[in-house]
Design a protein around this motif. Structure first.
Motif, PDB file in Angstrom:
ATOM      1  N   LYS A 198       0.835  -1.209   0.000  1.00 51.05           N
ATOM      2  CA  LYS A 198       0.000   0.000   0.000  1.00 51.05           C
ATOM      3  C   LYS A 198       0.867   1.256   0.000  1.00 51.05           C
ATOM      4  O   LYS A 198       0.573   2.234  -0.707  1.00 51.05           O
ATOM      5  CB  LYS A 198      -0.921  -0.001   1.213  1.00 51.05           C
ATOM      6  CG  LYS A 198      -1.900   1.179   1.259  1.00 51.05           C
ATOM      7  CD  LYS A 198      -2.823   1.081   2.454  1.00 51.05           C
ATOM      8  CE  LYS A 198      -3.881   2.172   2.431  1.00 51.05           C
ATOM      9  NZ  LYS A 198      -3.329   3.539   2.425  1.00 51.05           N
ATOM     10  N   ASP A 211       0.651   4.074  -2.813  1.00 52.33           N
ATOM     11  CA  ASP A 211       0.301   5.429  -2.389  1.00 52.33           C
ATOM     12  C   ASP A 211       1.389   6.431  -2.787  1.00 52.33           C
ATOM     13  O   ASP A 211       1.084   7.572  -3.156  1.00 52.33           O
ATOM     14  CB  ASP A 211       0.086   5.481  -0.874  1.00 52.33           C
ATOM     15  CG  ASP A 211      -1.205   4.799  -0.439  1.00 52.33           C
ATOM     16  OD1 ASP A 211      -2.042   4.512  -1.313  1.00 52.33           O
ATOM     17  OD2 ASP A 211      -1.372   4.546   0.765  1.00 52.33           O
ATOM     18  N   LYS A 258      -3.001  -4.350  -5.968  1.00 47.72           N
ATOM     19  CA  LYS A 258      -3.165  -2.963  -5.536  1.00 47.72           C
ATOM     20  C   LYS A 258      -2.744  -2.008  -6.655  1.00 47.72           C
ATOM     21  O   LYS A 258      -3.358  -0.938  -6.844  1.00 47.72           O
ATOM     22  CB  LYS A 258      -2.338  -2.697  -4.275  1.00 47.72           C
ATOM     23  CG  LYS A 258      -2.846  -3.375  -3.012  1.00 47.72           C
ATOM     24  CD  LYS A 258      -1.993  -3.003  -1.814  1.00 47.72           C
ATOM     25  CE  LYS A 258      -2.245  -3.902  -0.617  1.00 47.72           C
ATOM     26  NZ  LYS A 258      -3.618  -3.848  -0.116  1.00 47.72           N
TER      27      LYS A 258
END
Length: 407
Positions: free
Chosen positions: A283, A287, A333
């Motif tokens: 993540k 991000d 992701k």
């Protein structure tokens, strides 16, 4: 996540929802159904193992469906779900075995690898943890008032979600599938599979190229097209894993039944913690770099960290981190935000000088974690590896189908 033949790819996720029951008797019904489902999975697994490892659900249905209905009192869709669950578990183990080939030294002392398959299993896959898989619109459904209807062996029950974080997956853009019923720590949960089609990644949309070197001192070292390097430290991770290892050794030395029960919980806790760390790292990468990013990773299939140069008491930490899991998490992701993961050959990525291209084992100092080349280039060795991996990604963008380094 799977490809859809030119129409894009299917992004799959598991939506985890805590639920509350209307009555304790409903909990008894769920526990009964979960145990019967578990026993049915275990029975089917033994059949698969003892009959040539057949993973064709049509053949298994012909052989086992009637027994699953009568012997375990399963509903029709539950019986079908058992067959799918067992075959899926064997296919997952088959993939895991392929990712961890057998290594041995031949007569000349050279290290060789042999790919593993399901015939390497000594025993049938066991189903120890109670669970219940429910087919959507047959065995589970969501009602207009926000409650869920779940089937049991005797009757349907109504349960309510504790929180509403899951609502975005019920907006019509996600295809919902099987719901798993789980009980943990005195709480009940639904784990619902959700799938969504996302467009194929196109090379021309690439805005960032990030080489990611995976390791243990740094779980990840990322190098991007602007020359920026980001280190994701693994020092605290290693320290905690050593504490887990020490605690396991103490419990194993006791050998009592209670110690074995605690040992099982410790293993589950460590696996859950490792999964959480991999989620956090993947993540953090997504991000940081956002959409239109090409994440370049080494293909670690058939690659094992060399243990012959590592002290025996540290080999557990050296070889057992879930790098493949991290790759999976980053892959889905990244796809969710319009980015892509490219796997490239791991050959010579840690030995090559990113400045002049010279390949030499001697130029990497494992003790000092430094790469020093005769051309004058000097850098952290993990950073040098990430730079080489990033370069392979750039070569892929420039038209090289399978970029790799050769001497």
């Amino acid at each position: 996540m799977r490809l859809l033949g030119g129409a894009g790819m299917e992004l799959t996720k598991t939506v985890k929802i805590q639920i509350k029951l209307a009555a304790e008797s409903d909990g008894d019904l769920l526990r009964q159904a979960m145990e019967q489902y578990r026993l049915a999975c275990d029975d089917t697994s033994h059949y698969v193992f003892n009959n040539g490892l057949v993973l064709n659900t049509t053949k298994l249905q012909s052989a086992l469906y009637r027994d699953l209905r009568t012997k375990f009192r399963l509903k029709a869709q539950m019986a079908q779900s058992v067959l799918r669950n067992v075959t899926a578990r064997y296919k997952t183990v088959r993939t895991q075995l392929k990712q961890k080939p057998y290594r041995y030294q031949d007569e000349d002392g050279e290290w060789q690898t042999q790919t593993k398959d399901l015939t390497w299993l000594w025993y049938p896959i066991q189903f120890r943890r109670p669970q219940l898989d429910l087919v959507r619109n047959r065995d589970w459904a969501i009602r207009k008032n926000g409650s869920f209807s779940l089937n049991t062996l005797d009757r349907r029950i109504t349960v309510w979600p504790v929180l509403n974080h899951w609502l975005d997956y019920f907006d019509g853009t996600w295809k919902l599938g099987t719901a798993k019923v789980l009980a943990r720590g005195g709480k009940w949960f639904l784990h619902i599979s959700a799938a969504k089609e996302v467009p194929d990644y196109e090379q021309k949309q690439t805005a960032h190229v990030v080489g990611l070197d995976r390791g243990l001192r740094f779980l990840g070292t990322a190098y991007d097209e602007s020359g920026q390097t980001t280190f994701y430290s693994g020092a605290k991770i290693l320290a905690k894993r050593r504490r887990f290892k020490k605690l396991r050794a103490q419990l194993q030395a006791k050998g009592t039944k209670s110690a074995k029960r605690v040992l099982k919980r410790i293993n589950q806790r460590e696996n859950g913690w490792m999964t959480d760390i991999n989620h956090q790292l993947s993540k953090a990468l997504v991000d940081r770099y956002g959409s239109d990013t090409l994440f370049v990773l080494e293909d670690l299939t058939n690659v094992r960290f060399a243990t012959e140069k590592v002290a025996k008491d540290r080999r557990y930490e050296q070889v057992s981190w879930a790098f493949y899991q991290l790759e999976q998490f980053l892959t889905y992701k990244a796809a969710a935000v319009g980015s892509h993961v490219l796997k490239v050959s791991a050959q010579y990525t840690s030995q090559r000088c990113p400045h002049c291209g010279k390949i030499s084992k001697q130029q990497r100092d494992h003790q000092q974690h430094e790469y020093r080349c005769v051309c004058g280039f000097r850098s952290n060795d993990d950073r040098a590896g990430a730079m080489n991996i990033q370069e392979l990604g750039r070569r892929w963008l420039n038209g090289t189908a399978k970029p790799k380094y050769t001497k």
